[in-house]
Motif scaffolding. Structure first.
Motif, PDB file in Angstrom:
ATOM      1  N   GLY A   7      17.233  -2.488  17.335  1.00  0.00           N
ATOM      2  CA  GLY A   7      16.849  -1.157  16.951  1.00  0.00           C
ATOM      3  C   GLY A   7      16.527  -0.832  15.694  1.00  0.00           C
ATOM      4  O   GLY A   7      16.859   0.327  15.129  1.00  0.00           O
ATOM      5  N   LEU A   8      16.176  -1.671  14.806  1.00  0.00           N
ATOM      6  CA  LEU A   8      15.673  -1.613  13.369  1.00  0.00           C
ATOM      7  C   LEU A   8      14.166  -1.082  13.197  1.00  0.00           C
ATOM      8  O   LEU A   8      13.288  -1.494  13.790  1.00  0.00           O
ATOM      9  N   PRO A   9      13.887  -0.163  12.250  1.00  0.00           N
ATOM     10  CA  PRO A   9      12.522   0.256  11.939  1.00  0.00           C
ATOM     11  C   PRO A   9      11.945  -0.851  11.476  1.00  0.00           C
ATOM     12  O   PRO A   9      12.267  -1.913  10.784  1.00  0.00           O
ATOM     13  N   ARG A  10      10.583  -1.306  11.887  1.00  0.00           N
ATOM     14  CA  ARG A  10       9.848  -2.407  11.541  1.00  0.00           C
ATOM     15  C   ARG A  10       8.671  -2.137  10.567  1.00  0.00           C
ATOM     16  O   ARG A  10       8.051  -1.174  10.954  1.00  0.00           O
ATOM     17  N   HIS A  11       8.704  -2.676   9.351  1.00  0.00           N
ATOM     18  CA  HIS A  11       7.643  -2.602   8.583  1.00  0.00           C
ATOM     19  C   HIS A  11       7.017  -3.916   8.265  1.00  0.00           C
ATOM     20  O   HIS A  11       7.321  -4.613   7.880  1.00  0.00           O
ATOM     21  N   GLU A  12       5.625  -3.970   8.683  1.00  0.00           N
ATOM     22  CA  GLU A  12       4.968  -5.017   8.399  1.00  0.00           C
ATOM     23  C   GLU A  12       4.166  -5.030   7.177  1.00  0.00           C
ATOM     24  O   GLU A  12       3.236  -4.120   6.649  1.00  0.00           O
ATOM     25  N   LEU A  13       4.487  -6.056   6.279  1.00  0.00           N
ATOM     26  CA  LEU A  13       3.946  -5.864   4.714  1.00  0.00           C
ATOM     27  C   LEU A  13       2.469  -6.238   4.815  1.00  0.00           C
ATOM     28  O   LEU A  13       1.637  -5.584   4.092  1.00  0.00           O
ATOM     29  N   ASP A  14       2.050  -7.100   5.494  1.00  0.00           N
ATOM     30  CA  ASP A  14       0.565  -7.287   5.698  1.00  0.00           C
ATOM     31  C   ASP A  14      -0.389  -6.044   6.108  1.00  0.00           C
ATOM     32  O   ASP A  14      -1.310  -5.874   5.665  1.00  0.00           O
ATOM     33  N   ALA A  15       0.305  -5.329   6.784  1.00  0.00           N
ATOM     34  CA  ALA A  15      -0.463  -4.216   7.407  1.00  0.00           C
ATOM     35  C   ALA A  15      -0.361  -3.165   6.128  1.00  0.00           C
ATOM     36  O   ALA A  15      -1.491  -2.284   6.271  1.00  0.00           O
ATOM     37  N   LEU A  16       0.642  -3.114   5.550  1.00  0.00           N
ATOM     38  CA  LEU A  16       0.828  -2.157   4.413  1.00  0.00           C
ATOM     39  C   LEU A  16      -0.164  -2.607   3.157  1.00  0.00           C
ATOM     40  O   LEU A  16      -0.752  -1.682   2.375  1.00  0.00           O
ATOM     41  N   HIS A  17      -0.239  -3.797   2.891  1.00  0.00           N
ATOM     42  CA  HIS A  17      -0.921  -4.457   1.738  1.00  0.00           C
ATOM     43  C   HIS A  17      -2.477  -4.555   2.040  1.00  0.00           C
ATOM     44  O   HIS A  17      -3.379  -3.952   0.918  1.00  0.00           O
ATOM     45  N   HIS A  18      -3.184  -5.037   3.031  1.00  0.00           N
ATOM     46  CA  HIS A  18      -4.397  -5.287   3.403  1.00  0.00           C
ATOM     47  C   HIS A  18      -5.213  -3.712   3.694  1.00  0.00           C
ATOM     48  O   HIS A  18      -4.998  -3.383   4.969  1.00  0.00           O
ATOM     49  N   GLY A  19      -6.084  -3.240   2.768  1.00  0.00           N
ATOM     50  CA  GLY A  19      -6.974  -2.147   3.457  1.00  0.00           C
ATOM     51  C   GLY A  19      -8.125  -2.832   3.834  1.00  0.00           C
ATOM     52  O   GLY A  19      -8.322  -4.286   4.160  1.00  0.00           O
ATOM     53  N   PRO A  20      -9.232  -2.044   4.102  1.00  0.00           N
ATOM     54  CA  PRO A  20     -10.540  -2.589   4.689  1.00  0.00           C
ATOM     55  C   PRO A  20     -11.113  -3.552   3.619  1.00  0.00           C
ATOM     56  O   PRO A  20     -10.819  -3.662   2.585  1.00  0.00           O
ATOM     57  N   ASN A  21     -11.893  -4.525   4.400  1.00  0.00           N
ATOM     58  CA  ASN A  21     -12.543  -5.546   3.541  1.00  0.00           C
ATOM     59  C   ASN A  21     -11.285  -6.475   2.842  1.00  0.00           C
ATOM     60  O   ASN A  21     -11.676  -6.938   1.769  1.00  0.00           O
ATOM     61  N   TRP A  22     -10.215  -6.467   3.122  1.00  0.00           N
ATOM     62  CA  TRP A  22      -9.116  -7.279   2.680  1.00  0.00           C
ATOM     63  C   TRP A  22      -8.680  -6.828   1.127  1.00  0.00           C
ATOM     64  O   TRP A  22      -8.113  -7.433   0.371  1.00  0.00           O
ATOM     65  N   GLN A  23      -9.106  -5.699   0.995  1.00  0.00           N
ATOM     66  CA  GLN A  23      -8.726  -5.026  -0.257  1.00  0.00           C
ATOM     67  C   GLN A  23      -7.258  -4.503  -0.320  1.00  0.00           C
ATOM     68  O   GLN A  23      -6.908  -3.960   0.471  1.00  0.00           O
ATOM     69  N   PRO A  24      -6.481  -4.788  -1.250  1.00  0.00           N
ATOM     70  CA  PRO A  24      -5.328  -4.255  -1.517  1.00  0.00           C
ATOM     71  C   PRO A  24      -5.117  -2.660  -1.506  1.00  0.00           C
ATOM     72  O   PRO A  24      -5.986  -2.026  -2.101  1.00  0.00           O
ATOM     73  N   ARG A  25      -4.299  -2.077  -0.638  1.00  0.00           N
ATOM     74  CA  ARG A  25      -4.162  -0.731  -0.598  1.00  0.00           C
ATOM     75  C   ARG A  25      -3.593  -0.170  -1.740  1.00  0.00           C
ATOM     76  O   ARG A  25      -2.527  -0.916  -2.293  1.00  0.00           O
ATOM     77  N   GLU A  26      -4.092   0.793  -2.489  1.00  0.00           N
ATOM     78  CA  GLU A  26      -3.511   1.607  -3.598  1.00  0.00           C
ATOM     79  C   GLU A  26      -1.798   1.931  -3.342  1.00  0.00           C
ATOM     80  O   GLU A  26      -1.045   1.810  -4.202  1.00  0.00           O
ATOM     81  N   ALA A  27      -1.780   2.315  -2.169  1.00  0.00           N
ATOM     82  CA  ALA A  27      -0.539   2.953  -1.952  1.00  0.00           C
ATOM     83  C   ALA A  27       0.497   1.838  -1.366  1.00  0.00           C
ATOM     84  O   ALA A  27       1.674   2.037  -0.754  1.00  0.00           O
ATOM     85  N   PHE A  28       0.264   0.599  -1.510  1.00  0.00           N
ATOM     86  CA  PHE A  28       1.077  -0.588  -0.976  1.00  0.00           C
ATOM     87  C   PHE A  28       2.477  -0.398  -1.767  1.00  0.00           C
ATOM     88  O   PHE A  28       3.625  -0.422  -0.829  1.00  0.00           O
ATOM     89  N   ARG A  29       2.676  -0.456  -3.026  1.00  0.00           N
ATOM     90  CA  ARG A  29       4.026  -0.424  -3.588  1.00  0.00           C
ATOM     91  C   ARG A  29       4.830   0.818  -3.088  1.00  0.00           C
ATOM     92  O   ARG A  29       5.729   0.923  -2.959  1.00  0.00           O
ATOM     93  N   SER A  30       4.111   2.261  -3.363  1.00  0.00           N
ATOM     94  CA  SER A  30       4.678   3.348  -3.064  1.00  0.00           C
ATOM     95  C   SER A  30       5.166   3.474  -1.669  1.00  0.00           C
ATOM     96  O   SER A  30       6.158   3.894  -1.326  1.00  0.00           O
ATOM     97  N   ASP A  31       4.481   2.919  -0.500  1.00  0.00           N
ATOM     98  CA  ASP A  31       4.733   2.894   0.837  1.00  0.00           C
ATOM     99  C   ASP A  31       6.001   1.900   1.072  1.00  0.00           C
ATOM    100  O   ASP A  31       6.899   2.394   1.630  1.00  0.00           O
ATOM    101  N   THR A  32       5.853   0.890   0.236  1.00  0.00           N
ATOM    102  CA  THR A  32       7.174  -0.161   0.330  1.00  0.00           C
ATOM    103  C   THR A  32       8.310   0.512  -0.359  1.00  0.00           C
ATOM    104  O   THR A  32       9.406   0.499   0.273  1.00  0.00           O
ATOM    105  N   GLU A  33       8.093   1.057  -1.470  1.00  0.00           N
ATOM    106  CA  GLU A  33       9.542   1.778  -2.066  1.00  0.00           C
ATOM    107  C   GLU A  33       9.981   2.561  -1.217  1.00  0.00           C
ATOM    108  O   GLU A  33      11.489   3.043  -1.205  1.00  0.00           O
ATOM    109  N   ARG A  34       9.211   3.595  -0.433  1.00  0.00           N
ATOM    110  CA  ARG A  34       9.610   4.620   0.486  1.00  0.00           C
ATOM    111  C   ARG A  34      10.403   3.979   1.716  1.00  0.00           C
ATOM    112  O   ARG A  34      11.613   4.314   1.744  1.00  0.00           O
ATOM    113  N   PHE A  35       9.861   3.000   2.225  1.00  0.00           N
ATOM    114  CA  PHE A  35      10.821   2.488   3.527  1.00  0.00           C
ATOM    115  C   PHE A  35      11.830   1.705   2.861  1.00  0.00           C
ATOM    116  O   PHE A  35      13.102   1.768   3.517  1.00  0.00           O
TER     117      PHE A  35
END
Length: 193
Positions: free
Chosen positions: A26-54
């Motif tokens: 019953g743990l919240p699941r966070h998939e880092l690949d989904a948070l990291h990869h934006g369109p065209n395999w470009q890193p998402r700018e919010a990756f680190r802040s999204d990760t820090e939040r969870f």
């Protein structure tokens, strides 16, 4: 286990283990690949802040990867570290099977990205990475775990051992009534390894 990192080289089964453990515990699941990869395999700018939040939240499960971008952000917060330290032959079989399937089906992975056979030429492709980095990844993981008394480390060295450990977790959580078991999640690991 409240904040769990699942570690291992590409093809070890991190994503599958994280999903199954999240379902049974019953743990919240966070998939880092989904948070990291934006369109065209470009890193998402919010990756680190999204990760820090969870990471700041009290409960989660995710993969231990992207350490070049995240450093020890997740490792410092985790209370449990499940290390899928599987043999090279096992991870190579898995990563090849997964990449062939992705390239043939052209299934969307994250944010519109798909894997094709041409992608295999990239030195960072999971097939090439898993082959070239298997021993180095093991060594880096050992080094990262030194001096971390706050962590419960569970090192699983075969697919059979990983299956048995996860079955024990599923059984314990069902027995406690803490979370429903998801019968649709499928088997954790194939019979190889």
């Amino acid at each position: 286990m409240e904040r769990v990192l699942i570690a291992g080289i590409s093809g070890a089964g991190k994503t599958t283990m994280a999903g199954r453990l999240a379902a049974c515990a019953g743990l919240p699941r966070h998939e880092l690949d989904a948070l990291h990869h934006g369109p065209n395999w470009q890193p998402r700018e919010a990756f680190r802040s999204d990760t820090e939040r969870f990471a700041a939240s009290p409960r989660w499960v995710t993969e231990d990867q992207y350490t070049s971008k995240l450093g020890d952000l997740l490792l410092a917060r985790a209370d449990t570290y499940v290390w899928l330290d599987l043999p090279r032959r096992t991870v190579m079989f898995r990563v090849l099977r997964r990449s062939v399937s992705r390239a043939l089906t052209r299934r969307e992975l994250w944010n519109g990205n798909r894997e094709g056979f041409r992608d295999w030429l990239d030195p960072e492709h999971p097939i090439r990475w898993a082959w070239a980095q298997h021993a180095a990844k093991r060594s880096r993981t050992r080094d990262r775990l030194r001096g971390r008394p706050h962590l419960t480390v569970i090192r699983l060295t075969s697919a059979r051992e990983a299956r048995a450990w996860l079955r024990a977790q599923e059984h314990a959580y069902r027995a406690e009534g803490r979370a429903p078991y998801d019968e649709q999640a499928g088997s954790l690991f194939g019979r190889n390894g």
